[in-house]
Design a protein around this motif. Structure first.
Motif, mmCIF file in Angstrom:
data_model
loop_
_atom_site.group_PDB
_atom_site.id
_atom_site.type_symbol
_atom_site.label_atom_id
_atom_site.label_comp_id
_atom_site.label_asym_id
_atom_site.label_seq_id
_atom_site.Cartn_x
_atom_site.Cartn_y
_atom_site.Cartn_z
ATOM 1 N N ALA A 148 4.332 10.017 -11.246
ATOM 2 C CA ALA A 148 4.283 9.410 -10.015
ATOM 3 C C ALA A 148 3.170 8.248 -9.793
ATOM 4 N N ALA A 149 2.070 8.588 -10.572
ATOM 5 C CA ALA A 149 0.915 7.742 -10.190
ATOM 6 C C ALA A 149 1.394 6.581 -10.893
ATOM 7 N N LEU A 150 1.925 6.634 -12.280
ATOM 8 C CA LEU A 150 2.062 5.248 -13.057
ATOM 9 C C LEU A 150 3.224 4.559 -11.999
ATOM 10 N N ASN A 151 4.269 5.247 -11.611
ATOM 11 C CA ASN A 151 5.472 4.541 -10.715
ATOM 12 C C ASN A 151 4.850 3.871 -9.764
ATOM 13 N N SER A 152 3.918 4.669 -9.120
ATOM 14 C CA SER A 152 3.506 3.809 -7.583
ATOM 15 C C SER A 152 2.600 2.818 -8.175
ATOM 16 N N LEU A 153 1.887 2.814 -9.306
ATOM 17 C CA LEU A 153 1.070 1.712 -9.681
ATOM 18 C C LEU A 153 2.068 0.537 -10.085
ATOM 19 N N ARG A 154 3.078 0.756 -10.722
ATOM 20 C CA ARG A 154 4.183 -0.343 -10.705
ATOM 21 C C ARG A 154 4.485 -0.805 -9.791
ATOM 22 N N TRP A 155 4.747 0.040 -8.506
ATOM 23 C CA TRP A 155 5.266 -0.467 -7.193
ATOM 24 C C TRP A 155 4.265 -1.354 -6.471
ATOM 25 N N GLN A 156 3.021 -1.177 -6.743
ATOM 26 C CA GLN A 156 1.901 -1.590 -6.056
ATOM 27 C C GLN A 156 1.532 -3.006 -6.600
ATOM 28 N N ILE A 157 1.745 -3.155 -7.906
ATOM 29 C CA ILE A 157 1.617 -4.418 -8.653
ATOM 30 C C ILE A 157 2.684 -5.309 -8.268
ATOM 31 N N GLY A 158 3.932 -4.711 -8.127
ATOM 32 C CA GLY A 158 4.876 -5.830 -7.622
ATOM 33 C C GLY A 158 4.783 -6.118 -5.982
ATOM 34 N N ALA A 159 4.338 -5.292 -5.428
ATOM 35 C CA ALA A 159 3.956 -5.239 -3.828
ATOM 36 C C ALA A 159 2.917 -6.042 -3.646
ATOM 37 N N ILE A 160 1.881 -6.313 -4.531
ATOM 38 C CA ILE A 160 0.757 -7.288 -4.183
ATOM 39 C C ILE A 160 1.212 -8.775 -4.642
ATOM 40 N N ALA A 161 1.783 -8.892 -5.972
ATOM 41 C CA ALA A 161 2.248 -10.312 -6.008
ATOM 42 C C ALA A 161 3.371 -10.571 -5.466
ATOM 43 N N GLY A 162 4.381 -9.920 -5.153
ATOM 44 C CA GLY A 162 5.348 -10.435 -4.585
ATOM 45 C C GLY A 162 5.118 -11.005 -3.256
ATOM 46 N N PRO A 163 4.433 -10.221 -2.310
ATOM 47 C CA PRO A 163 4.356 -10.766 -0.843
ATOM 48 C C PRO A 163 3.333 -11.884 -0.943
ATOM 49 N N ALA A 164 2.302 -11.711 -1.603
ATOM 50 C CA ALA A 164 1.236 -12.672 -1.706
ATOM 51 C C ALA A 164 1.733 -14.148 -2.303
ATOM 52 N N GLY A 260 0.866 -13.056 4.507
ATOM 53 C CA GLY A 260 1.138 -12.706 2.919
ATOM 54 C C GLY A 260 0.016 -11.530 2.616
ATOM 55 N N LEU A 261 -1.235 -11.652 3.190
ATOM 56 C CA LEU A 261 -2.331 -10.704 2.785
ATOM 57 C C LEU A 261 -1.984 -9.270 3.527
ATOM 58 N N MET A 262 -1.557 -9.449 4.826
ATOM 59 C CA MET A 262 -1.056 -8.432 5.610
ATOM 60 C C MET A 262 -0.037 -7.577 4.977
ATOM 61 N N TYR A 263 0.981 -8.282 4.440
ATOM 62 C CA TYR A 263 1.962 -7.541 3.571
ATOM 63 C C TYR A 263 1.406 -6.933 2.278
ATOM 64 N N ALA A 264 0.467 -7.505 1.638
ATOM 65 C CA ALA A 264 -0.184 -7.195 0.439
ATOM 66 C C ALA A 264 -1.451 -5.983 0.572
ATOM 67 N N ALA A 265 -1.940 -6.051 1.803
ATOM 68 C CA ALA A 265 -3.202 -5.519 1.709
ATOM 69 C C ALA A 265 -2.868 -3.759 1.545
ATOM 70 N N GLY A 266 -1.988 -3.150 2.018
ATOM 71 C CA GLY A 266 -1.927 -1.931 1.935
ATOM 72 C C GLY A 266 -1.438 -1.554 0.563
ATOM 73 N N SER A 267 -0.730 -2.433 -0.204
ATOM 74 C CA SER A 267 -0.559 -2.194 -1.753
ATOM 75 C C SER A 267 -1.728 -2.390 -2.470
ATOM 76 N N VAL A 268 -2.772 -3.162 -2.069
ATOM 77 C CA VAL A 268 -4.155 -3.422 -2.684
ATOM 78 C C VAL A 268 -4.731 -1.848 -2.712
ATOM 79 N N GLY A 269 -4.826 -1.303 -1.484
ATOM 80 C CA GLY A 269 -5.321 -0.002 -1.467
ATOM 81 C C GLY A 269 -4.713 0.956 -2.253
ATOM 82 N N SER A 270 -3.355 0.992 -2.106
ATOM 83 C CA SER A 270 -2.689 1.792 -3.199
ATOM 84 C C SER A 270 -2.832 1.474 -4.805
#
Length: 424
Positions: A148-164, A260-270
């Motif tokens: 679950a942690a690795l899957n969430s990590l994968r999601w966050q990488i995409g969530a940061i790079a994608g919106p930014a 773009g940073l607003m959309y990505a900020a939560g993913s940075v924390g994750s």
């Protein structure tokens, strides 16, 4: 504390080829999906100028998500899950093509954006139960938190790079380019899905039916711990998911550059939590992660709505993402360690509703309330309501707080079933 105890646990990556394939496939898909996630509401904003019109995306996505999420759960228990994943991924790619075609038209229309949003919701509802229920089959029982942690990590990488990157791409190259990138990522994703091993249903599996869906719902209703995970996530997302009003919040703070940073900020924390998630593999009280993480999410969202400094808002959104990550790790582990194999698809369908319907309704709530009370008030009051609802639910369903993977009967039963049968 040793560095190795903090870094992510890579056991699932080493032990399962299909997990590796799905991890890479998901990273590519998330990147393209988040490009579209930013471009789509921005395009609606440009066409209408209305926060309610942006929030209405949640309304058009809701019914398809409910219907196809429940049906997708029953389907995942009845057919080869690999086929479901492959077919829906191809369908999502075709919908991205429709967005691209509309964007390059001389006068892009509004209605196709809502049609595609509804179609994406339907296909995601079909796909997610198959994906989620597959984890318990391809990853060993004791590695579920790490997975679950690795899957969430994968999601966050995409969530940061994608919106930014999407904010920059839309600003300098237009919506069509963002949608074009999305089409390309889905094409690659389909090719990767072809490499997955078949995941057929049990030979005596029933065909998808309302009776089968009801059986899964009865099981969920009979398990207070599961009910608690669903209810807390639903409440947190309904009251404190303000993404739909981010374009207007950026305007109000006189910081258009920050969208773009607003959309990505939560993913940075994750992502920070994910990169230091090694300790979570040793956690046994996963219910505490669910409750504490969700409460932290609500408090941080309330603070984000209260502050008028854009940098403080971004920091708060980062803390919100960290809380959501912890809560998500607890939920995923409880689900994968306690639900019987024959019901995993149908329960995964209910899980899809718990973590997807909330954000859809939350977008509608945030957009409608922003039009009534103002953008910032919509955000901070939602955060306060989130914390209050979590406190009420925790008092109502106390077994969630006392859940322990080492003593819970369902978790111990599933662990025993996952062990290989000794041979003479």
């Amino acid at each position: 504390m040793a560095v190795s105890s903090v870094l992510p646990d890579l056991s699932p990556w080493r032990s399962s080829r299909d997990f590796r394939v799905l991890w890479v496939q998901g990273l590519i898909t998330y990147f393209g999906s988040f490009m579209a996630l930013v471009a789509l509401p921005l395009q609606i904003k440009e066409l209408t100028g209305s926060p309610l019109a942006v929030g209405a995306m949640g309304a058009v996505e809701l019914v398809p998500l409910v219907v196809f999420g429940l049906y997708g759960g029953a389907l995942a228990d009845a057919v080869d899950r690999r086929k479901v994943i492959l077919g829906t991924e191809a369908g999502l790619g075709l919908l991205a093509v429709l967005l691209l075609v509309n964007a390059v038209a001389p006068e892009p229309a509004l209605w196709p954006l809502y049609v595609v949003a509804a179609g994406v919701s339907a296909l995601a509802g079909l796909q997610r139960p198959a994906l989620d229920s597959l984890m318990a089959r391809i990853v060993p029982h004791d590695q579920q938190t790490a997975a679950a942690a690795l899957n969430s990590l994968r999601w966050q990488i995409g969530a940061i790079a994608g919106p930014a990157l999407a904010g920059l791409v839309v600003a300098y190259a237009g919506h069509a380019t963002a949608y074009g990138v999305t089409v390309g990522t889905f094409a690659v994703s389909v090719l990767l899905c072809l490499r997955l091993a078949p995941a057929p249903a049990a030979h005596d599996a029933e065909k998808p039916s309302l009776r089968g869906i009801a059986e899964g719902a009865r099981y969920a209703w009979s398990r207070p711990v599961l009910l608690g995970t669903y209810a807390i996530d639903l409440a947190a997302m309904f009251f404190a998911f303000p993404n739909a009003v981010f374009p207007f919040l950026a305007d109000e703070l006189d910081a258009d550059w920050s969208l773009g940073l607003m959309y990505a900020a939560g993913s940075v924390g994750s992502l920070v939590v994910g990169l230091t998630s090694g300790w979570t593999s040793k956690v046994r009280r996963h219910g505490l992660l669910v409750v504490g993480g969700a409460a932290g999410w609500g408090l941080a969202i309330a603070a984000a709505g209260w502050f008028s400094n854009v940098w403080l808002v971004l920091v708060c959104l980062g803390f919100a993402g960290a809380g959501d990550m912890l809560s998500g790790l607890g939920r995923s582990t409880i689900w994968n360690q306690t639900i019987p194999e024959e019901l995993r698809g149908r329960l995964a369908g209910i899980e899809v509703l718990s973590y997807s319907v909330g954000p859809q309704l939350g977008q509608l709530r945030a957009g409608a309330m922003a039009g009534w009370t103002g953008t910032r008030a919509s955000v901070w009051t939602g955060g306060v309501a989130c914390v209050a609802s979590i406190a009420l639910l925790t008092a109502t369903l106390p077994k969630l707080l006392t859940y322990d993977a080492d003593t819970d009967e369902d978790a111990l039963r599933r662990k025993a079933e996952s062990q290989p049968t000794p041979t003479a």
